[in-house]
Scaffold this active site. Structure first.
Site, short mmCIF file in Angstrom:
data_model
loop_
_atom_site.label_atom_id
_atom_site.label_comp_id
_atom_site.label_asym_id
_atom_site.label_seq_id
_atom_site.Cartn_x
_atom_site.Cartn_y
_atom_site.Cartn_z
N HIS A 46 -2.11 -8.03 -7.60
CA HIS A 46 -0.87 -8.67 -7.13
C HIS A 46 -0.53 -8.22 -5.70
CE1 HIS A 46 1.52 -5.19 -9.20
NE2 HIS A 46 1.49 -4.96 -7.90
C1 LIG Z 1 1.19 -0.85 -7.99
S1 LIG Z 1 0.23 0.61 -7.86
C2 LIG Z 1 -0.64 0.62 -9.40
C3 LIG Z 1 -0.97 2.01 -9.87
C4 LIG Z 1 -1.63 2.04 -11.26
N1 LIG Z 1 -2.91 1.36 -11.25
C5 LIG Z 1 -0.71 1.40 -12.28
O1 LIG Z 1 -1.01 0.30 -12.76
O2 LIG Z 1 0.33 1.98 -12.60
C6 LIG Z 1 -1.06 0.10 -6.72
C7 LIG Z 1 -1.96 1.28 -6.35
O3 LIG Z 1 -2.99 0.80 -5.46
C8 LIG Z 1 -3.17 1.76 -4.45
N2 LIG Z 1 -3.77 1.11 -3.28
C9 LIG Z 1 -3.26 0.11 -2.53
N3 LIG Z 1 -4.13 -0.26 -1.56
C10 LIG Z 1 -5.23 0.54 -1.71
C11 LIG Z 1 -6.47 0.64 -1.04
N4 LIG Z 1 -6.78 -0.17 -0.01
N5 LIG Z 1 -7.36 1.55 -1.48
C12 LIG Z 1 -7.07 2.38 -2.53
N6 LIG Z 1 -5.91 2.32 -3.22
C13 LIG Z 1 -5.00 1.42 -2.81
C14 LIG Z 1 -1.78 2.29 -4.19
O4 LIG Z 1 -1.78 3.53 -3.53
C15 LIG Z 1 -1.21 2.36 -5.60
O5 LIG Z 1 -1.46 3.63 -6.20
#
Ligand SMILES: C[S@@+](CC[C@H](N)C(=O)[O-])C[C@H]1O[C@@H](n2cnc3c(N)ncnc32)[C@H](O)[C@@H]1O
Length: 348
Positions: free
Chosen positions: A244
């Protein structure tokens, strides 16, 4: 806010006899909730009901102003009042006391800052079609905001992970799992508990991994899932609440790389909110559209329907796409898919 119109109020709104004041005062309600949690109002009322004077004395704050805040919270449905004493409503006890297993208190700063910093940029985001202040760049320079965001996602995951873990079909003999953007790692931990032979790698940005769960079979790996090598030989990949936040092109490219990173017959699980499998009702639809707008302005992403996700999965080479809605997992549904097994003929 746990506030519901009665029949006359609903009719007055439907007929537009009154202006939609909650559009403005909804923001004030958020700040009242944050202030109450931070002042310790909900925790102080956890043990027993108190009058406004008793509560003000316990918290060391102004008694008259405390009365104003308490009446506001009671009006919004967070408190009940009887005989001059305030007590917690079920919603306040469950979600806004710090000791509750479903406490959202540590995530309130994230919503407060989102309301003040991100949402005022909707106009510019709609003009330009993209976020003005990319959310993850903001988190990088703001450890307190990052902690609060992780606390919010962890609180939701803590509630949902056991049911989600029961619904994930882990292939027999599975050894290696990759949790993409797994942050706190709680979905992985729930699966590790059920599958003692499994080991997990959680890839996420460095600031997210500061609060990652500690488990002997979980390895946090700092990096970008968009840019860095993801490795290969995985039996299971989790992609929870990540797509998302991505554009269609980023999602398609990531899914193709994950298909290549999985072993033949491996399982990929997308966990997210699916726009076309929603609880019926105008309020649920409105919430979904607000969520969509939030993803647009914060991260340049969007809510996708399960059919849209299934099409993206198939285009990336996955098969047998199935939809699962684990009970006790109210905001995360699953799309489960497999990579073709070695013997299976290739299908378009
Ligand atoms: C909405 S959180 C979801 C965390 C977990 N998967 C959950 O469902 O509760 C989105 C996660 O994606 C990570 N994220 C976003 N862009 C990223 C990237 N380019 N590489 C690695 N992680 C990323 C964020 O740091 C965050 O921890």
């Amino acid at each position: 806010m746990p506030l519901f119109y009665n029949v006359i109020e609903a009719a007055a709104h439907r007929l537009s006899i009154v202006p939609p004041m909650f559009d403005y005062f909804g923001a004030l309600a958020l700040h009242a909730l944050v202030a109450a949690a931070r002042l310790g109002v909900f925790d102080a009322l956890r043990e027993r009901p108190l009058t406004e004077r008793e509560l003000a004395a316990a918290l060391g704050v102004d008694p008259v102003a405390t009365g104003v805040l308490l009446r506001t919270l009671a009006g919004l449905g967070y408190l009940r009042v009887r005989g001059g004493r305030y007590r917690l409503s079920r919603a306040a006890r469950l979600w806004f006391t710090t000791g509750s297993p479903t406490s959202l208190v540590a995530g309130l700063e994230f919503w407060e800052r989102t309301a003040c910093v991100i949402w005022p940029e909707i106009e510019r985001a709609v003009r330009g079609g993209a976020p003005v202040t990319p959310f993850y760049a903001l988190l990088e320079g703001d450890p307190a905001l990052s902690r609060s965001f992780q606390a919010w996602t962890a609180a939701l995951a803590r509630r949902q992970a056991p049911a989600v873990a029961r619904a994930v079909p882990v292939p027999s003999g599975a050894r290696r799992m990759l949790d993409v953007g797994g942050g706190h790692g709680l979905f992985s931990v729930a699966l590790l508990r059920r599958h003692p032979a499994l080991r997990a790698t959680v890839i996420d940005l460095p600031q997210a991994l500061r609060a990652a769960a500690d488990h002997p079979r979980l390895t946090p790996r700092a990096g970008s899932f968009l840019e860095d090598d993801l490795g290969d030989g995985y039996d299971v990949v989790l992609l929870f609440n990540v797509v998302h936040g991505l554009t269609d092109d980023e999602t398609a490219a990531l899914l193709r790389r994950l298909a290549a990173a999985l072993n033949p017959g491996g399982t990929l699980v997308v966990g997210d909110q699916f726009g076309d499998s929603l609880m019926p009702g105008r309020a649920s639809r409105a919430l979904l559209h607000l969520l969509d707008l939030n993803y647009l302005v914060a991260v340049g992403g969007k809510v996708r329907g399960r059919r849209e996700i299934a099409a993206l999965l198939r285009a990336a080479g996955f098969r047998d796409v199935r939809h699962r809605r684990p009970l006790r997992s109210p905001v995360t549904e699953l799309a489960v898919a497999r990579t073709p097994s070695r013997s299976a003929p290739r299908r378009a």
